[in-house]
Design an enzyme around this catalytic site. Structure first.
Site, PDB file in Angstrom:
ATOM      1  CG  HIS A  93      -0.166   5.167   7.953  1.00  0.00           C
ATOM      2  ND1 HIS A  93      -1.211   5.861   7.366  1.00  0.00           N
ATOM      3  CD2 HIS A  93      -0.517   3.860   7.922  1.00  0.00           C
ATOM      4  CE1 HIS A  93      -2.130   4.998   6.987  1.00  0.00           C
ATOM      5  NE2 HIS A  93      -1.745   3.780   7.313  1.00  0.00           N
ATOM      6  NE  ARG A 106      -6.986  -2.710  -2.253  1.00  0.00           N
ATOM      7  CZ  ARG A 106      -6.252  -2.072  -1.342  1.00  0.00           C
ATOM      8  NH1 ARG A 106      -5.796  -0.852  -1.573  1.00  0.00           N
ATOM      9  NH2 ARG A 106      -5.926  -2.654  -0.226  1.00  0.00           N
ATOM     10  CE  LYS A 111      -3.379   6.357   0.769  1.00  0.00           C
ATOM     11  NZ  LYS A 111      -4.619   5.616   0.778  1.00  0.00           N
ATOM     12  CG  ASP A 150      -4.317   4.947  -3.016  1.00  0.00           C
ATOM     13  OD1 ASP A 150      -4.352   3.728  -2.787  1.00  0.00           O
ATOM     14  OD2 ASP A 150      -4.688   5.805  -2.186  1.00  0.00           O
ATOM     15  CB  SER A 177      -3.035   1.556  -0.935  1.00  0.00           C
ATOM     16  OG  SER A 177      -3.921   2.520  -0.450  1.00  0.00           O
TER      17      SER A 177
HETATM   18  N1  URA Z   1      -5.415   2.367   4.055  1.00  0.00           N
HETATM   19  C1  URA Z   1      -5.080   2.763   2.800  1.00  0.00           C
HETATM   20  O1  URA Z   1      -4.821   3.931   2.564  1.00  0.00           O
HETATM   21  N2  URA Z   1      -5.017   1.830   1.842  1.00  0.00           N
HETATM   22  C2  URA Z   1      -5.284   0.531   2.053  1.00  0.00           C
HETATM   23  O2  URA Z   1      -5.204  -0.250   1.134  1.00  0.00           O
HETATM   24  C3  URA Z   1      -5.644   0.122   3.353  1.00  0.00           C
HETATM   25  C4  URA Z   1      -5.688   1.068   4.346  1.00  0.00           C
END
Ligand code: URA
Length: 444
Positions: free
Chosen positions: A82, A168, A187, A161, A183
């Site tokens: 990621h 957000r 995932k 999320d 967050s």
């Molecule tokens: N990417 C995400 O998936 N969540 C966040 O809060 C910030 C970046």
């Protein structure tokens, strides 16, 4: 009632219990808590922060608000990468097929571009026919057969999320380390991973430009991974200039295809190999960094990584001949070379300005439902530290029309600075963070 109580408690600096995080996340995902209350609660979290147990509980609550990939039956290591996001960051496009071709499952769930940073899904969709939308069952089938699925967050994965992140984004509560860590990890844990490698960007084009904030994010995510039996290793890499030369969706796809065929720019390959080594080490597929590097170089040199990408493209509905003939990617109507206005050292190639310039050309979003022109962008050959003469080509603008060329030229005039003195860029791969602590790999 529940939401109001929790808003007031968080506002006053109190602690939220695991069962309360769960109840709130489920109620919000099910539509029983209105956006105005959740927005207020998230702002209280942003201002007051979350302790470790709250960050863990929020991650769990969002993870269990939906389904997971559950790939344990495969008996194969399952590792994802990621990135915190950047400009020209196409590493996932190279790494996923490369590592999958070496026998490691890579369930790569990616996002779309927003703001000045690009998104892997948009880049993939520049391949004619390529479909990144699929139910979890299909992603599981692809990972079973090809070790890889390149897909977006489905309705089934962490729905709490999904809703909270969108909220957000619209309420100024994104830049909170515990909220970001929870967050992302909710995932990633839903992918059923046995390990995760993080690329934490630093520098002016990064989501969190300061090193200290990037390290804090890495440590928080490493702790969350450890709590869930998923080892996480992070590398801090430079985003004070774009990565590679191509910036823009189809242009980055083309550069990635070249990289898979052994013709990638040196900086892109260095970051790809550094992150890939960590993935192979976490998977237990290599014993040392040197062995991992040799495996990746071999897969690129003998064509197996590129052939594997072709199979993935075909399985996801795309035209696999793009690997042999990248000219079938969307092509810009207008192309113009940008030259140095004066002689001197390239002192800066500002990634934020380039990212915003791509959006101005129609290749990036300001709102989630914006439609993109995937053909537009820049190829920037000038690197910070290079000496250039007046009139020397520095970059190429790819645009839809002449107005786009003018806009692209204006972007490059602002983004590329030439000075009498060289201004050394940040070290490309500077820190490694793991459960054992922070290691400095390169100064600067
Ligand atoms: N990417 C995400 O998936 N969540 C966040 O809060 C910030 C970046």
């Amino acid at each position: 009632m529940l939401a109001l109580r929790l808003i007031e408690r968080k506002r006053d600096g109190g602690h939220i219990e695991p069962g309360e995080w769960r109840a709130l996340a489920y109620a919000y995902a099910a539509g029983h808590v209105p956006d105005y209350q959740m927005a207020s609660f998230l702002m209280a979290c942003f201002l007051r922060g979350l302790d470790r147990s709250e960050t863990h509980a929020l991650t769990d609550a969002m993870l269990h608000s939906g389904d997971s990939l559950d790939l344990a039956y495969l008996n194969r290591p399952r590792i994802d990468k990621h990135s915190t996001g950047g400009v020209g960051d196409k590493v996932s496009l190279v790494l996923a097929p490369l590592i999958a071709s070496l026998g490691v499952a890579v369930p790569m769930m990616s996002g779309r571009g927003l703001g000045h940073t690009g998104g892997t899904l948009d880049k993939l969709e520049s391949i004619p026919g390529f479909d990144t939308r699929m139910p979890l069952l299909e992603a599981r089938r692809l990972i079973e057969t090809l070790n890889c699925a390149l897909f977006g967050q489905t309705e089934e994965i962490a729905p709490a999320d999904r809703k909270m992140y969108a909220l957000r984004d619209a309420t100024g509560t994104v830049e909170s380390i515990p909220l970001i860590a929870a967050s992302i990890m909710s995932k990633k844990l839903a992918e059923g991973l046995t390990g995760l490698v993080l690329d934490v960007k630093r520098g002016s084009g990064a989501f969190l430009p300061q090193l200290e904030r990037g390290l804090e994010l890495a440590k928080t995510m490493i702790e969350l991974g450890a709590d869930h039996n998923c080892p996480v290793v992070a590398l801090v890499t430079a985003m004070d200039r774009p990565l590679g030369r191509a910036c823009g969706n189809a242009l980055e796809m083309e550069e990635s295809i070249h990289a898979l065929k052994g013709e990638g720019p040196a900086d892109l390959m260095e970051v790809t190999y550094a992150l890939g080594s960590e993935m192979l080490l976490l998977a237990g597929a290599a014993r040392t960094g040197a062995e991992a590097l040799q495996m990746m170089e071999q897969a690129i040199a003998d064509g197996s990584a590129a052939r594997h990408f072709q199979r993935i493209i075909e399985a996801q509905g795309g035209n696999p001949s793009v690997v042999d003939d990248p000219a079938i990617l969307p092509q810009a109507n207008e192309v113009e070379i940008f030259v140095a206005p004066r002689r001197g050292f390239i002192s800066r190639v500002e990634p934020r300005a380039i990212g915003r310039g791509i959006t101005a050309l129609g290749g990036g979003r300001t709102k989630m439902d914006d439609k993109l022109d995937l053909s537009v962008g820049f190829v920037i050959t000038a690197r910070p530290g290079d000496w250039v003469e007046a009139g020397e080509p520095l970059a190429t603008v790819f645009a839809r029309d002449r107005a786009g060329i003018d806009s692209g030229r204006a972007t490059l005039r602002t983004a590329i600075a030439i000075a009498d003195e060289a201004n050394p860029p940040l070290a490309l791969v500077s820190h490694r963070v793991s459960a054992a602590g922070v290691e400095v790999l390169a100064a600067g």
